[in-house]
Design a protein around this motif. Structure first.
Motif, PDB file in Angstrom:
ATOM      1  N   ARG A 198      12.780  -4.636 -13.390  1.00 13.64           N
ATOM      2  CA  ARG A 198      12.558  -3.211 -13.183  1.00 13.64           C
ATOM      3  C   ARG A 198      11.238  -3.045 -12.443  1.00 13.64           C
ATOM      4  O   ARG A 198      10.318  -3.839 -12.625  1.00 13.64           O
ATOM      5  N   SER A 199      11.150  -2.050 -11.610  1.00 18.26           N
ATOM      6  CA  SER A 199       9.920  -1.839 -10.847  1.00 18.26           C
ATOM      7  C   SER A 199       9.492  -0.391 -10.959  1.00 18.26           C
ATOM      8  O   SER A 199      10.252   0.483 -11.387  1.00 18.26           O
ATOM      9  N   GLY A 220      14.092   3.873  -1.778  1.00 18.11           N
ATOM     10  CA  GLY A 220      13.897   5.316  -1.829  1.00 18.11           C
ATOM     11  C   GLY A 220      12.998   5.759  -2.959  1.00 18.11           C
ATOM     12  O   GLY A 220      12.549   6.908  -2.981  1.00 18.11           O
ATOM     13  N   GLY A 221      12.706   4.850  -3.892  1.00 22.66           N
ATOM     14  CA  GLY A 221      11.836   5.202  -5.008  1.00 22.66           C
ATOM     15  C   GLY A 221      10.385   5.374  -4.574  1.00 22.66           C
ATOM     16  O   GLY A 221       9.925   4.739  -3.626  1.00 22.66           O
ATOM     17  N   ARG A 222       9.677   6.237  -5.297  1.00 20.79           N
ATOM     18  CA  ARG A 222       8.289   6.555  -4.955  1.00 20.79           C
ATOM     19  C   ARG A 222       7.384   6.320  -6.161  1.00 20.79           C
ATOM     20  O   ARG A 222       7.815   6.435  -7.315  1.00 20.79           O
ATOM     21  N   VAL A 223       6.131   6.039  -5.840  1.00 21.68           N
ATOM     22  CA  VAL A 223       5.124   5.872  -6.882  1.00 21.68           C
ATOM     23  C   VAL A 223       3.780   6.283  -6.300  1.00 21.68           C
ATOM     24  O   VAL A 223       3.535   6.107  -5.099  1.00 21.68           O
ATOM     25  N   VAL A 241       6.436   4.322  -0.856  1.00 17.02           N
ATOM     26  CA  VAL A 241       7.888   4.472  -0.859  1.00 17.02           C
ATOM     27  C   VAL A 241       8.519   3.099  -0.615  1.00 17.02           C
ATOM     28  O   VAL A 241       8.118   2.380   0.306  1.00 17.02           O
ATOM     29  N   CYS A 242       9.486   2.746  -1.432  1.00 14.98           N
ATOM     30  CA  CYS A 242      10.222   1.500  -1.234  1.00 14.98           C
ATOM     31  C   CYS A 242      11.308   1.726  -0.182  1.00 14.98           C
ATOM     32  O   CYS A 242      12.167   2.596  -0.358  1.00 14.98           O
ATOM     33  N   GLU A 248       1.560   8.647  -1.702  1.00  9.87           N
ATOM     34  CA  GLU A 248       2.528   7.830  -2.421  1.00  9.87           C
ATOM     35  C   GLU A 248       2.925   6.591  -1.630  1.00  9.87           C
ATOM     36  O   GLU A 248       2.719   6.515  -0.420  1.00  9.87           O
ATOM     37  N   THR A 274       8.838   1.610  -8.497  1.00 14.92           N
ATOM     38  CA  THR A 274       9.536   2.440  -7.512  1.00 14.92           C
ATOM     39  C   THR A 274      11.036   2.457  -7.724  1.00 14.92           C
ATOM     40  O   THR A 274      11.733   3.293  -7.152  1.00 14.92           O
ATOM     41  N   GLY A 275      11.554   1.532  -8.539  1.00 16.63           N
ATOM     42  CA  GLY A 275      12.995   1.458  -8.719  1.00 16.63           C
ATOM     43  C   GLY A 275      13.651   0.839  -7.503  1.00 16.63           C
ATOM     44  O   GLY A 275      13.184  -0.160  -6.958  1.00 16.63           O
ATOM     45  N   ASP A 276      14.721   1.463  -7.034  1.00 11.25           N
ATOM     46  CA  ASP A 276      15.451   0.925  -5.899  1.00 11.25           C
ATOM     47  C   ASP A 276      14.914   1.523  -4.602  1.00 11.25           C
ATOM     48  O   ASP A 276      13.902   2.232  -4.590  1.00 11.25           O
TER      49      ASP A 276
END
Length: 269
Positions: free
Chosen positions: A125-126, A132-135, A113-114, A111, A128-130
């Protein structure tokens, strides 16, 4: 006092020779020949370096090797600033100059991580979000560019593991994914409009370690209308220069690049 510079120079030369000699180490005779000095003189320096825990000596094989204490010193010397501290002014500078939202992502296994972001004037909008977000690696520009700049064996393993998730998220297939990865690697950046978030797009460049492996990515989130083809080329050039400058400052012992939990602790702080 007059002898100290000579001793220091000899010690530095011996460290370099041992570093190039491989993990098995070298014998006194080999080191004396390599440095072109008498064996007694070299032996005195080596003995002092062993006492200072800079070298290890194996009495059975009669070989000297670099000591673990050297790596501890290197970690402390390179730990003045971590990746997030190095990149924070970069994110702010790019947001100010480009008017875009910037993200800093690191790899954590399969993954991305942001670990930091700098918000621009547009509501974005992304994936990963803010912070701590993961993709999954392979979704979104930042995660795609990191996947593209992994060694082939690692890339294959990530694709094998992530492909079911990628199919579910955007319907991609393996042939298409590999073709896109090859294109990203040739271009040196990812500017693909993924279409998962309607009307939004982005652009990302890798942050590479000394072996050319992607350890992080700088990514922007924008709208399709704002991130035109003309702007994309200019932005990619600017971001590549920033990423190269960051890469030159990376500390290989930075915990942010070794495990995501440490990255999150630092981001939270």
């Amino acid at each position: 006092m007059t002898e100290a510079p000579g001793v220091l120079h000899r010690a530095a030369c011996l460290l370099r020779i041992l570093a190039e000699g491989g993990v098995s180490g070298m014998r006194l005779t080999e080191l004396a020949e390599a440095i072109a000095l008498p064996r007694p003189s070299v032996h005195r320096v080596l003995r002092s370096m062993v006492e200072e825990r800079l070298l290890d000596f194996d009495a059975r094989s009669k070989r000297y090797t670099l000591a673990l204490a050297l790596f501890e010193l290197a970690a402390r010397a390179g730990n003045r600033m971590g990746l997030r501290q190095i990149c924070r002014p970069v994110l702010l500078r790019l947001t100010e100059s480009l008017g875009e939202t910037l993200f800093l992502l690191v790899r954590d296994g399969y993954e991305a991580v942001c670990i930091d972001r700098s918000t621009g004037p547009f509501a974005i909008r992304s994936f990963t979000g803010d912070i701590g977000g993961r993709v999954p690696l392979g979704i979104g520009q930042g995660a795609m560019v990191m996947l593209a700049f992994l060694p082939q064996e690692e890339q294959d393993e990530v694709i094998r593991h992530n492909l079911p998730r990628l199919r579910e998220l955007d319907g991609t297939d393996e042939a298409t994914l590999r073709a896109e990865l090859a294109q990203v690697r040739r271009a040196g950046h990812c500017g693909r409009a993924f279409g998962i978030i309607p009307g939004q797009t982005g652009l990302a460049v890798p942050i590479l370690d000394r072996e050319g492996r992607a350890v992080a990515a700088l990514s922007i989130g924008s709208t399709i209308e704002h991130l035109t083809a003309e702007r994309s080329g200019i932005i990619a050039t600017l971001m590549k220069a920033e990423a190269a400058a960051v890469a030159a400052q990376i500390n290989p012992f930075d915990p942010v690049l070794r495990r995501a939990s440490a990255a999150m602790e630092i981001a939270a702080g």
